[in-house]
Design a protein around this motif. Structure first.
Motif, PDB file in Angstrom:
ATOM      1  N   VAL A 153      -7.177  -5.029   0.481  1.00 43.11           N
ATOM      2  CA  VAL A 153      -8.403  -4.381   0.965  1.00 43.11           C
ATOM      3  C   VAL A 153      -8.083  -3.497   2.167  1.00 43.11           C
ATOM      4  CG1 VAL A 153     -10.686  -4.759   1.979  1.00 43.11           C
ATOM      5  CG2 VAL A 153      -9.849  -6.275   0.153  1.00 43.11           C
ATOM      6  N   LEU A 154      -8.640  -2.297   2.185  1.00 43.45           N
ATOM      7  CA  LEU A 154      -8.527  -1.368   3.301  1.00 43.45           C
ATOM      8  C   LEU A 154      -9.909  -1.166   3.907  1.00 43.45           C
ATOM      9  CD1 LEU A 154      -6.628   0.609   4.851  1.00 43.45           C
ATOM     10  CD2 LEU A 154      -7.369   2.378   3.232  1.00 43.45           C
ATOM     11  N   VAL A 155     -10.033  -1.390   5.228  1.00 42.66           N
ATOM     12  CA  VAL A 155     -11.292  -1.214   5.941  1.00 42.66           C
ATOM     13  C   VAL A 155     -11.222   0.107   6.706  1.00 42.66           C
ATOM     14  CG1 VAL A 155     -12.870  -2.148   7.671  1.00 42.66           C
ATOM     15  CG2 VAL A 155     -11.612  -3.698   6.156  1.00 42.66           C
ATOM     16  N   LEU A 248      -4.474  -6.711   3.935  1.00 38.64           N
ATOM     17  CA  LEU A 248      -5.758  -6.407   4.570  1.00 38.64           C
ATOM     18  C   LEU A 248      -5.435  -5.558   5.781  1.00 38.64           C
ATOM     19  CD1 LEU A 248      -8.827  -6.701   5.040  1.00 38.64           C
ATOM     20  CD2 LEU A 248      -8.328  -8.839   6.270  1.00 38.64           C
ATOM     21  N   ALA A 249      -5.941  -4.339   5.818  1.00 40.15           N
ATOM     22  CA  ALA A 249      -5.610  -3.421   6.903  1.00 40.15           C
ATOM     23  C   ALA A 249      -6.800  -2.533   7.195  1.00 40.15           C
ATOM     24  CB  ALA A 249      -4.387  -2.580   6.533  1.00 40.15           C
ATOM     25  N   SER A 250      -6.720  -1.801   8.305  1.00 44.42           N
ATOM     26  CA  SER A 250      -7.769  -0.846   8.652  1.00 44.42           C
ATOM     27  C   SER A 250      -7.161   0.528   8.861  1.00 44.42           C
ATOM     28  CB  SER A 250      -8.517  -1.293   9.913  1.00 44.42           C
ATOM     29  OG  SER A 250      -7.668  -1.242  11.045  1.00 44.42           O
ATOM     30  N   ILE A 251      -8.021   1.546   8.837  1.00 45.52           N
ATOM     31  CA  ILE A 251      -7.580   2.927   9.032  1.00 45.52           C
ATOM     32  C   ILE A 251      -8.736   3.716   9.630  1.00 45.52           C
ATOM     33  CG2 ILE A 251      -8.278   3.692   6.715  1.00 45.52           C
ATOM     34  CD1 ILE A 251      -5.703   5.407   6.645  1.00 45.52           C
ATOM     35  N   PHE A 274      -3.946  -0.464  -2.399  1.00 48.99           N
ATOM     36  CA  PHE A 274      -5.208  -1.159  -2.144  1.00 48.99           C
ATOM     37  C   PHE A 274      -6.100  -1.100  -3.377  1.00 48.99           C
ATOM     38  CE2 PHE A 274      -3.713  -0.121   2.100  1.00 48.99           C
ATOM     39  CZ  PHE A 274      -3.875  -1.346   2.740  1.00 48.99           C
ATOM     40  N   GLU A 275      -6.736  -2.224  -3.638  1.00 53.48           N
ATOM     41  CA  GLU A 275      -7.626  -2.314  -4.797  1.00 53.48           C
ATOM     42  C   GLU A 275      -9.079  -2.082  -4.435  1.00 53.48           C
ATOM     43  OE1 GLU A 275      -6.038  -6.069  -6.973  1.00 53.48           O
ATOM     44  OE2 GLU A 275      -4.991  -5.800  -5.069  1.00 53.48           O
ATOM     45  N   LYS A 276      -9.417  -2.340  -3.149  1.00 52.26           N
ATOM     46  CA  LYS A 276     -10.793  -2.140  -2.701  1.00 52.26           C
ATOM     47  C   LYS A 276     -10.801  -1.520  -1.310  1.00 52.26           C
ATOM     48  CE  LYS A 276     -12.555  -5.920  -5.541  1.00 52.26           C
ATOM     49  NZ  LYS A 276     -13.142  -7.278  -5.584  1.00 52.26           N
TER      50      LYS A 276
END
Length: 303
Positions: A153-155, A248-251, A274-276
């Motif tokens: 997941v990418l936030v 799980l990461a952010s950008i 990333f899948e979501k």
């Protein structure tokens, strides 16, 4: 009235007048504060809902006088625990992180060694981004993301939109289900006192190095890091996902249009890393989710 206990140690490190003024804020108002900004010869400033306002305009019962250079220097020294050298690696990048995960951005003059910033001097302003350890309720979001099992997941969100807060809450949720390793380069992603299940933390490691070390030595099922930026960090993520680890990461991205323009995202998307994707609403509504997307090749489908 007192602010939440997780920030009391922070306030105790600020100059006495500044700490006392902030403690006088009612708890319901303090809970809305995202940042505290201290600028020489200007009143204490607070960021609420993405807007920077003076302390006395937010709460007229407190008389906000200009912050002096001495108060900034005193606060800076105390936040560094009177050992600036200990924090030098962070100061070189324009910030320090204090216990509780609060990040303090620094305004001042660069001290150069060749072409690299060695340190900073003449600190004239500080921007304290408050860490909210238990603010985000991610139960429903976690169900949307992980209802079908483990995935990457990418936030995405603009500065102040609550990316780190959402990641913290998801880390605690995930740690009750999986083996989680957090690569906490700046020491603000997970507090030492945070409760949770199976969590290993690599603090102070550059993300690219920490991601690979986590995969090689800690046997995680999920690796977590904040604010993916450099090409080297992207390569670390790609290598991790190729080893069967979920991410799980952010950008940084204020909109899906901005995200699609970032070369780092293109590299990640082309490799199906990333899948979501979770897109946050913005600084006006921290931690609020705008849209959740499922990545299907080159297409992003709302779910």
């Amino acid at each position: 009235m007192n602010p939440p206990t997780q920030t009391e140690m922070l306030l105790a490190r600020l100059s006495p007048r500044i700490g006392q003024a902030l403690r006088a804020l009612p708890p319901d108002l303090w809970a809305q504060v995202q940042e505290v900004r201290l600028l020489q010869d200007k009143p204490i400033m607070l960021t609420i809902n993405g807007r920077c306002r003076t302390l006395d305009s937010v709460y007229p019962a407190i008389r906000s006088t200009p912050v002096s250079l001495q108060e900034i220097e005193q606060s800076f020294a105390s936040l560094c625990e009177y050992s600036v050298h200990t924090y030098l690696s962070q100061i070189q990048n324009g910030y320090i992180t204090v216990r509780g995960g609060h990040r303090v951005g620094l305004g001042g003059t660069a001290v150069m060694q060749g072409e690299k910033v060695h340190s900073m001097r003449d600190i004239r302003s500080m921007n304290i981004r408050l860490a909210r350890q238990e603010e985000a309720d991610v139960g429903l979001l976690a169900d949307r993301l992980y209802g079908g099992g483990r995935c990457s997941v990418l936030v995405a969100g603009e500065p102040g939109s609550g990316k780190t807060t959402v990641l913290r809450a998801l880390v605690l949720w995930l740690s009750e289900q999986f083996r989680v390793t957090v690569v906490d380069e700046r020491g603000e992603l997970i507090d030492r006192t945070a409760r949770g299940g199976c969590i290993d933390v690599l603090r102070g490691f550059p993300k690219a190095i920490g991601i690979l070390q986590a995969v090689r030595t800690l046997s995680p099922q999920v690796v977590v890091c904040d604010e993916v930026g450099s090409g080297e960090e992207v390569r670390g993520l790609l290598e991790a996902v190729n080893c069967g680890v979920s991410l799980l990461a952010s950008i940084h991205a204020g909109s899906m249009e901005q995200l699609l323009l970032r070369p780092q995202f293109h590299a990640l998307q082309q490799s199906s890393t990333f899948e979501k994707i979770v897109l946050l609403q913005g600084a006006h509504a921290p931690t609020a989710v705008e849209t959740v997307y499922k990545v299907q090749g080159e297409r992003l489908v709302e779910i």
